[in-house]
Enzyme design. Structure first.
Site, PDB file in Angstrom:
ATOM      1  N   ARG A   1       0.855  -1.188   0.000  1.00 60.34           N
ATOM      2  CA  ARG A   1       0.000   0.000   0.000  1.00 60.34           C
ATOM      3  C   ARG A   1       0.893   1.239   0.000  1.00 60.34           C
ATOM      4  O   ARG A   1       1.831   1.331   0.796  1.00 60.34           O
ATOM      5  CB  ARG A   1      -0.909   0.046   1.239  1.00 60.34           C
ATOM      6  CG  ARG A   1      -1.857  -1.139   1.370  1.00 60.34           C
ATOM      7  CD  ARG A   1      -2.833  -0.917   2.526  1.00 60.34           C
ATOM      8  NE  ARG A   1      -3.522  -2.132   2.915  1.00 60.34           N
ATOM      9  CZ  ARG A   1      -4.607  -2.619   2.307  1.00 60.34           C
ATOM     10  NH1 ARG A   1      -5.105  -1.973   1.266  1.00 60.34           N
ATOM     11  NH2 ARG A   1      -5.188  -3.727   2.739  1.00 60.34           N
TER      12      ARG A   1
ATOM     13  N   ARG B   1      -6.392  -5.291  -0.769  1.00 60.68           N
ATOM     14  CA  ARG B   1      -7.814  -4.956  -0.805  1.00 60.68           C
ATOM     15  C   ARG B   1      -8.086  -3.451  -0.660  1.00 60.68           C
ATOM     16  O   ARG B   1      -7.577  -2.802   0.237  1.00 60.68           O
ATOM     17  CB  ARG B   1      -8.552  -5.723   0.297  1.00 60.68           C
ATOM     18  CG  ARG B   1     -10.063  -5.513   0.270  1.00 60.68           C
ATOM     19  CD  ARG B   1     -10.734  -6.388   1.301  1.00 60.68           C
ATOM     20  NE  ARG B   1     -10.646  -7.791   0.957  1.00 60.68           N
ATOM     21  CZ  ARG B   1     -10.475  -8.765   1.856  1.00 60.68           C
ATOM     22  NH1 ARG B   1     -10.328  -8.468   3.122  1.00 60.68           N
ATOM     23  NH2 ARG B   1     -10.434 -10.023   1.469  1.00 60.68           N
TER      24      ARG B   1
ATOM     25  N   HIS C   1       2.841  -9.799   1.132  1.00 59.12           N
ATOM     26  CA  HIS C   1       2.628  -8.952   2.302  1.00 59.12           C
ATOM     27  C   HIS C   1       3.950  -8.579   2.974  1.00 59.12           C
ATOM     28  O   HIS C   1       3.971  -7.805   3.929  1.00 59.12           O
ATOM     29  CB  HIS C   1       1.695  -9.668   3.288  1.00 59.12           C
ATOM     30  CG  HIS C   1       1.066  -8.766   4.294  1.00 59.12           C
ATOM     31  ND1 HIS C   1       1.313  -8.867   5.646  1.00 59.12           N
ATOM     32  CD2 HIS C   1       0.198  -7.734   4.151  1.00 59.12           C
ATOM     33  CE1 HIS C   1       0.618  -7.943   6.290  1.00 59.12           C
ATOM     34  NE2 HIS C   1      -0.061  -7.241   5.421  1.00 59.12           N
TER      35      HIS C   1
ATOM     36  N   TYR D   1      -0.514   4.745  12.011  1.00 61.41           N
ATOM     37  CA  TYR D   1      -0.308   3.392  12.513  1.00 61.41           C
ATOM     38  C   TYR D   1       1.007   3.327  13.285  1.00 61.41           C
ATOM     39  O   TYR D   1       1.969   3.998  12.932  1.00 61.41           O
ATOM     40  CB  TYR D   1      -0.209   2.373  11.361  1.00 61.41           C
ATOM     41  CG  TYR D   1      -1.433   2.186  10.522  1.00 61.41           C
ATOM     42  CD1 TYR D   1      -2.583   2.942  10.706  1.00 61.41           C
ATOM     43  CD2 TYR D   1      -1.440   1.232   9.512  1.00 61.41           C
ATOM     44  CE1 TYR D   1      -3.697   2.757   9.912  1.00 61.41           C
ATOM     45  CE2 TYR D   1      -2.556   1.034   8.708  1.00 61.41           C
ATOM     46  CZ  TYR D   1      -3.679   1.801   8.909  1.00 61.41           C
ATOM     47  OH  TYR D   1      -4.777   1.617   8.115  1.00 61.41           O
TER      48      TYR D   1
ATOM     49  N   ARG E   1      -4.374  -6.950  18.896  1.00 63.73           N
ATOM     50  CA  ARG E   1      -5.260  -5.805  18.689  1.00 63.73           C
ATOM     51  C   ARG E   1      -6.692  -6.223  18.361  1.00 63.73           C
ATOM     52  O   ARG E   1      -7.649  -5.658  18.850  1.00 63.73           O
ATOM     53  CB  ARG E   1      -4.719  -4.926  17.557  1.00 63.73           C
ATOM     54  CG  ARG E   1      -5.481  -3.623  17.370  1.00 63.73           C
ATOM     55  CD  ARG E   1      -5.092  -2.942  16.068  1.00 63.73           C
ATOM     56  NE  ARG E   1      -5.658  -3.602  14.914  1.00 63.73           N
ATOM     57  CZ  ARG E   1      -5.040  -3.743  13.737  1.00 63.73           C
ATOM     58  NH1 ARG E   1      -3.813  -3.307  13.590  1.00 63.73           N
ATOM     59  NH2 ARG E   1      -5.639  -4.336  12.726  1.00 63.73           N
TER      60      ARG E   1
ATOM     61  N   HIS F   1       0.010  -1.779  15.077  1.00 60.89           N
ATOM     62  CA  HIS F   1       0.216  -2.592  13.881  1.00 60.89           C
ATOM     63  C   HIS F   1       1.459  -3.488  13.897  1.00 60.89           C
ATOM     64  O   HIS F   1       1.582  -4.381  13.068  1.00 60.89           O
ATOM     65  CB  HIS F   1       0.266  -1.672  12.653  1.00 60.89           C
ATOM     66  CG  HIS F   1       0.068  -2.372  11.355  1.00 60.89           C
ATOM     67  ND1 HIS F   1       1.089  -2.530  10.428  1.00 60.89           N
ATOM     68  CD2 HIS F   1      -1.010  -2.968  10.811  1.00 60.89           C
ATOM     69  CE1 HIS F   1       0.636  -3.182   9.377  1.00 60.89           C
ATOM     70  NE2 HIS F   1      -0.637  -3.456   9.574  1.00 60.89           N
TER      71      HIS F   1
END
Length: 663
Positions: free
Chosen positions: A357, A387, A417, A450, A546, A574
């Site tokens: 991202r 996504r 990822h 984050y 979390r 995160h």
């Protein structure tokens, strides 16, 4: 026997409830509380678009297998319906209380408008963009887009009755703010339209009017073995997303039974898919609401950045010692400037980077473009399947290719990822590899929202493994010969089991055994069972998770040595940080992977050990601060309930204290 696992969907809804309840935390400033209500709404929309949509698909195709928590898809939907109904009621009650409290501070929502030009806004800005669609044989029921707010009106004219729909375009402003003296007045777009609705239905008698919002299935699905061109497949899937099947209908206002049947029939939904609101149908706009009252907001946030202004060669800083940054307490400045320097450094040979991202005007990616234009060998692995970032990543892919970068998309059936950047530099006739590994994305916007951890090194073994990582992703080479990195889907699960087994062995031999696991989500039978086994052997386990958690703590002779807490605060937690006591010779790992089947078996993830003593100590202190937090922490009970006890004395706030520590 007691069920040993929590249901994934209900556990996630519990997380979103904790987000919502930040809006009643006395330590959260008044205007910031509104943002948590907006985040709750946004989260819930995505939950229905993906998770509920998936359950409906399972039912559609006759899938009846029970989940880890022992529930069938139908049973899960029933419990979701009950839970969400209660959460919506809680959300509205909290918001109503906040609106009342805000009025005491001269901030008003949808109040009297005589002093403000709402008529001008309506007739000059809104009216040209909307059109009532009256349903008739010539005008069938219109297509309703995902998450649009719509106004349904039934009116009578010339002794005839009509149904009409106004679709409010998503690209219109969601709200307007006016200031008068020291007071602020906020008006939502739907409220403005309703104030002037009669001008749209002149000479008519309005019989019924209400708002409705439709949620559609937004999960992109395709058969991986049939994909020949992933880029084109993602493009086509984005078109399909717009046409996704309806999964939820929300209504605000009074609606007749026959109109309700019309809507449910038009969208092929049942009353189980129906949710009612009393005051506002969509509160996501609160995320972006910015009222000029600094006294009702968080105090200014000051980042502790490494001094780099007087350093001409950032590579020399990394060469002196490995570096560890904690976002957002440190920002991405060092990484962005390092990449900018590399793009123009004549000694830099190549740059390779993963992209999951990135923000719209990313300076990092502009540096990659510049590096390619300057003749560097630049390779970028872009994950097109990230996504809701698919479209943005498609755009970046084309821009980078036009600049001369080599762009690949990894695997059709595995998401990339892993977060990795490697810069190869020629220094005095030798090749030196500078590696950046992170728990977070290369996104300069979310890097300030984050919490994440960045690791930089010129360690040759890590550099060699990172080269292997890119070779595996880009050329599908055999993932063998690793020394410092563990990657999923091949090695992380195995390594985690090995590390837990080591603690079990120490406990069985009468030694102190302990683990601290900080992750975003835990939903995996094998690892949950392994943690139960460790607890039963006497290993003390603290889990800081979390969101989703399948493990049930506090079960006698099963998990009575396990504590689970969740931290919800100003920033989204995160990082993935793992501590293993290892009989006094503790080991600490950073990772991109949560403890879920999707991460460990269906994604390319990284796990690596931090061995530099000073950095290990920083990470250990960081984990201790997580455990000591008594202001933003929730404790998970075996019942599934999370409780929050805010200490009055000896206060420890992870996120506030991290701003003042010398990290």
């Amino acid at each position: 026997m007691h069920n040993l696992y929590f249901n994934r969907e209900l556990s996630w809804l519990s997380f979103n409830e904790r987000v919502l309840k930040e809006a009643i935390d006395p330590n959260v400033p008044l205007l910031e509380k509104l943002k948590f209500i907006g985040i709750f709404s946004s989260n819930l929309d995505e939950f229905f678009m993906i998770r509920v949509a998936g359950l409906l698909d399972q039912i559609k195709f006759g899938y009846e297998k029970k989940d880890l928590g022992g529930l069938t898809p139908i049973e899960q939907l029933s419990k979701i319906k009950c839970t969400v109904t209660k959460l919506i009621e809680l959300q509205e009650n909290i918001f109503n209380d906040l609106v009342s409290e805000l009025s005491n501070h001269s901030i008003f929502f949808n109040s009297h408008h005589d002093s403000f030009p709402l008529d001008s806004i309506f007739f000059n800005e809104i009216l040209p963009a909307i059109t009532p669609i009256t349903i008739s044989p010539a005008n069938p029921f219109p297509f309703i887009h995902n998450l649009n707010i719509n106004i349904f009106t039934t009116f009578e004219k010339d002794s005839s009755r009509y149904d009409s729909i106004i679709i409010i375009p998503n690209n219109l402003k969601k709200f307007y703010i006016f200031q008068k003296d020291l007071s602020f007045y906020i008006f939502t777009i739907d409220d403005i339209i309703l104030r002037f609705i009669n001008s749209l239905y002149k000479d008519s008698n309005i019989l019924q009017i209400f708002l409705f919002k439709l949620t559609r299935n937004a999960d992109l699905s395709y058969q991986s073995e049939e994909v020949e061109d992933l880029y084109k497949e993602i493009q086509n899937s984005l078109i399909k997303r717009v046409l996704g099947s309806p999964v939820r209908l929300e209504i605000k206002g009074s609606i007749s039974s026959d109109t309700l049947e019309l809507l449910l029939h038009s969208f092929n939904l049942t009353k189980n898919d129906l949710y009612f609101h009393n005051r506002y149908i969509d509160l996501k706009f609160l995320i972006n609401l910015d009222v000029d009252r600094t006294d009702l907001k968080y105090p200014p946030f000051h980042q502790n950045n490494i001094v780099i202004t007087n350093t001409k060669n950032l590579f020399n800083i990394i060469k002196k010692s490995d570096l560890l940054f904690f976002r957002p307490y440190n920002d991405l400045t060092f990484i962005s400037k390092l990449l900018a320097e590399a793009s123009e450094d004549p000694d830099v040979i190549s740059i390779k980077m993963t992209l999951y991202r990135a923000n719209k005007d990313s300076s990092l990616l502009k540096s990659l473009e510049k590096a390619a234009l300057n003749g560097k060998h630049v390779c970028v692995v872009i994950e097109l399947k990230a996504r809701f970032d698919e479209e943005k990543n498609l755009e970046w892919a084309k821009k980078l290719e036009l600049a001369g970068c080599i762009v690949t998309y990894g695997f059709v059936d595995l998401k990339i990822h892993a977060k990795a950047l490697i810069i190869v530099r020629r220094e005095k006739g030798k090749i030196v590899r500078y590696t950046h590994l992170s728990t977070g994305n290369y996104n300069e916007i979310t890097a300030n929202l984050y919490t994440d951890i960045d690791f930089l090194t010129c360690d040759d073994q890590i550099g060699s493994d990172t080269v292997n990582l890119f070779n595996y992703i880009m050329s599908y080479s055999d993932p063998l010969g690793w020394s410092r990195l563990f990657i999923a889907p091949f090695y992380i699960r195995k390594k985690l089991v090995e590390l837990i087994d080591t603690e079990i062995e120490h406990a069985k031999n009468g030694h102190e055994a302990m683990m601290i696991i900080k992750i975003n989500s835990l939903y995996d039978k094998q690892l949950t069972d392994k943690l139960y086994e460790a607890s039963n052997a006497g290993v003390k386990i603290d889990i800081i998770v979390r969101g989703i958690c399948s493990l049930i703590p506090g079960l006698k002779s099963i998990s009575d040595n396990i504590r689970v807490k969740s931290i919800i605060g100003r920033f989204l937690e995160h990082p993935r940080v793992l501590y293993f006591h290892n009989n006094g010779h503790y080991r600490i790992f950073l990772s991109t992977a949560d403890w879920m089947g999707r991460n460990l078996d269906r994604r390319v993830e990284i796990l690596f050990e931090v061995t530099t003593p000073s950095l290990k100590e920083k990470l250990f202190k960081y984990l201790q601060l997580n455990l000591q937090d008594n202001q933003k922490s929730w404790t998970l009970k075996s019942s599934g309930e999370y409780t929050k006890d805010i200490a009055k004395k000896n206060k420890v706030n992870l996120q506030t204290d991290m701003q003042t520590l010398a990290f």
